[in-house]
Design an enzyme around this catalytic site. Structure first.
Site, short mmCIF file in Angstrom:
data_model
loop_
_atom_site.label_atom_id
_atom_site.label_comp_id
_atom_site.label_asym_id
_atom_site.label_seq_id
_atom_site.Cartn_x
_atom_site.Cartn_y
_atom_site.Cartn_z
N SER A 142 -4.44 -39.00 -8.61
CA SER A 142 -2.78 -39.58 -8.71
C SER A 142 -2.63 -37.44 -8.55
O SER A 142 -2.83 -37.13 -9.66
CB SER A 142 -2.75 -39.99 -9.92
OG SER A 142 -1.28 -39.81 -9.84
N TYR A 156 -2.40 -41.88 -19.24
CA TYR A 156 -3.12 -42.03 -17.50
C TYR A 156 -3.28 -40.85 -16.63
O TYR A 156 -3.42 -41.00 -16.00
CB TYR A 156 -1.47 -43.40 -17.04
CG TYR A 156 -2.13 -42.99 -15.21
CD1 TYR A 156 -2.98 -44.08 -14.98
CD2 TYR A 156 -0.97 -42.65 -14.48
CE1 TYR A 156 -3.14 -44.39 -13.80
CE2 TYR A 156 -0.99 -43.26 -13.64
CZ TYR A 156 -1.75 -43.53 -12.58
OH TYR A 156 -2.39 -43.36 -10.80
P1 NAP Z 1 -2.24 -51.85 -8.11
O1 NAP Z 1 -1.49 -52.40 -7.24
O2 NAP Z 1 -1.87 -52.53 -9.18
O3 NAP Z 1 -4.05 -52.66 -7.94
C1 NAP Z 1 -4.70 -52.86 -8.80
C2 NAP Z 1 -6.17 -53.07 -8.44
O4 NAP Z 1 -7.01 -52.80 -9.07
C3 NAP Z 1 -6.32 -54.61 -8.14
O5 NAP Z 1 -7.02 -54.92 -7.10
C4 NAP Z 1 -6.42 -55.29 -9.40
O6 NAP Z 1 -7.76 -56.68 -9.63
C5 NAP Z 1 -8.13 -53.72 -9.33
N1 NAP Z 1 -8.56 -53.69 -10.61
C6 NAP Z 1 -7.18 -53.35 -12.06
N2 NAP Z 1 -8.39 -53.47 -13.09
C7 NAP Z 1 -9.50 -53.88 -12.61
C8 NAP Z 1 -11.00 -53.53 -13.43
N3 NAP Z 1 -11.76 -52.77 -14.46
N4 NAP Z 1 -12.22 -54.06 -12.76
C9 NAP Z 1 -12.11 -53.47 -11.16
N5 NAP Z 1 -10.64 -54.00 -11.13
C10 NAP Z 1 -9.42 -53.53 -11.37
O7 NAP Z 1 -2.73 -50.87 -8.19
P2 NAP Z 1 -2.74 -49.22 -6.92
O8 NAP Z 1 -0.94 -48.96 -7.65
O9 NAP Z 1 -3.24 -49.98 -5.63
O10 NAP Z 1 -3.67 -48.28 -7.46
C11 NAP Z 1 -4.74 -48.21 -7.14
C12 NAP Z 1 -5.40 -46.68 -7.73
O11 NAP Z 1 -4.46 -45.99 -7.00
C13 NAP Z 1 -5.16 -46.56 -9.18
O12 NAP Z 1 -6.47 -45.82 -9.04
C14 NAP Z 1 -4.56 -46.15 -9.36
O13 NAP Z 1 -4.15 -45.06 -10.86
C15 NAP Z 1 -3.62 -44.49 -8.10
N6 NAP Z 1 -2.62 -44.48 -7.90
C16 NAP Z 1 -1.67 -45.38 -7.79
C17 NAP Z 1 -0.19 -44.96 -7.41
C18 NAP Z 1 0.96 -45.95 -7.11
O14 NAP Z 1 2.17 -45.71 -6.98
N7 NAP Z 1 0.58 -46.89 -6.91
C19 NAP Z 1 -0.05 -43.32 -7.37
C20 NAP Z 1 -1.10 -42.61 -7.59
C21 NAP Z 1 -2.12 -43.32 -7.61
P3 NAP Z 1 -7.08 -57.75 -9.48
O15 NAP Z 1 -5.82 -58.36 -8.23
O16 NAP Z 1 -8.21 -58.79 -10.09
O17 NAP Z 1 -5.87 -57.77 -10.84
#
Ligand code: NAP
Length: 247
Positions: A142, A156
């Site tokens: 990130s 985080y």
């Molecule tokens: P999200 O929409 O909150 O989705 C999270 C996903 O991870 C869901 O599929 C959830 O499953 C799964 N998950 C959560 N905890 C878990 C665990 N303990 N074991 C297995 N699966 C788990 O997140 P996102 O925004 O797509 O983020 C994905 C990645 O990108 C993360 O690593 C995040 O830090 C990174 N990121 C995101 C952003 C952003 O702005 N969105 C920016 C920088 C980095 P369930 O559906 O079953 O809950």
């Protein structure tokens, strides 16, 4: 292609977009989720409707036995060719002087230990050192690793800083074993993660501060991830690709 791609957290957000694009590109997709079975099943259905093959597995990346079970399920689909270490969590906004051990342990275990455990399983299958045929790993970092996320979630940000070091170290460790390891560092991306951190208005609030004047989509993060997994990136390893609209 008959290679299997494991995508952790493939049920929603960026992992969902990665799974759908991977299915279109011919990967057999083994996606994990932790709670949201309905969302995971709908990703599988969408991949199958497009002529692809996919399986959803309930597996908490923070639990070693569940990670082992995820990769055992992937083995039944075919040879492993890639891993996207996508599952990750944030928490509610807090200062460091307010953070308790329970919060820190959950954050670090899910975001860091989970990525290590999954990568270990993948390397044991893909490394030529272990008789494998090579492959690629993409970790989700990130821009928070660089910005530090003060007054929001320094924990985080630090967990993603660890992912950057992990990406460099693992890439060098397995570079001569047929495995490339890279990371993608997204900026503000439209997913449910912001609401899960108690800030449903975060994107609307911070979007105008992005040099490109907008937040990004999960699809805009999935595309470079699929590139890093592909043979087009055959000489790229140990790199962190920033996908942030200039942020
Ligand atoms: P999200 O929409 O909150 O989705 C999270 C996903 O991870 C869901 O599929 C959830 O499953 C799964 N998950 C959560 N905890 C878990 C665990 N303990 N074991 C297995 N699966 C788990 O997140 P996102 O925004 O797509 O983020 C994905 C990645 O990108 C993360 O690593 C995040 O830090 C990174 N990121 C995101 C952003 C952003 O702005 N969105 C920016 C920088 C980095 P369930 O559906 O079953 O809950």
């Amino acid at each position: 292609m008959n290679k299997v791609l494991v995508v952790t957290g493939g049920s929603r957000g960026i992992g969902r977009a990665v799974s759908l694009l991977a299915g279109k590109r011919g990967w057999i997709v083994c996606l994990s989720y932790v709670a949201n079975r309905e969302a995971a099943d709908s990703v599988v259905r969408e991949i199958e409707a497009g002529g692809g093959k996919a399986l959803a597995v309930k597996s908490d990346v923070a639990v070693e036995a569940e990670v082992a079970a995820l990769f055992a399920a992937a083995d039944r689909l075919g040879p492993l060719g890639g891993l996207v270490n996508n599952a990750g969590v944030v928490d509610v906004a807090a200062r460091v002087d307010e953070m308790k051990a329970a919060r820190l342990t959950r954050m670090m275990t899910t975001n860091i230990v989970g990525s290590f455990l999954c990568a270990g399983q993948a390397v044991r299958r893909m490394s030529t050192r272990h008789g494998g045929q090579g492959g690629a790993i993409v970790n989700l970092s990130s821009v928070a690793a660089r910005l530090g996320a003060p007054n929001q979630y320094v924990d985080y940000a630090a967990s993603k800083g660890a992912i950057d070091s992990f990406t460099t170290g693992l890439a060098l460790e397995v570079a001569a074993e047929g495995i490339r390891v890279n990371a993608v560092a997204p900026g503000l991306i439209e997913t449910e993660i912001h609401a899960s951190g108690g800030q449903p208005d975060r994107l609307a609030r911070l979007g105008p501060s992005v040099p490109m004047k907008r937040v990004g989509t999960a699809e805009e993060v999935a595309a470079p991830i699929l590139w890093l997994l592909s043979d087009e990136a055959s000489y790229t390893t140990g790199t962190i690709v920033t996908v942030s609209g200039g942020r």
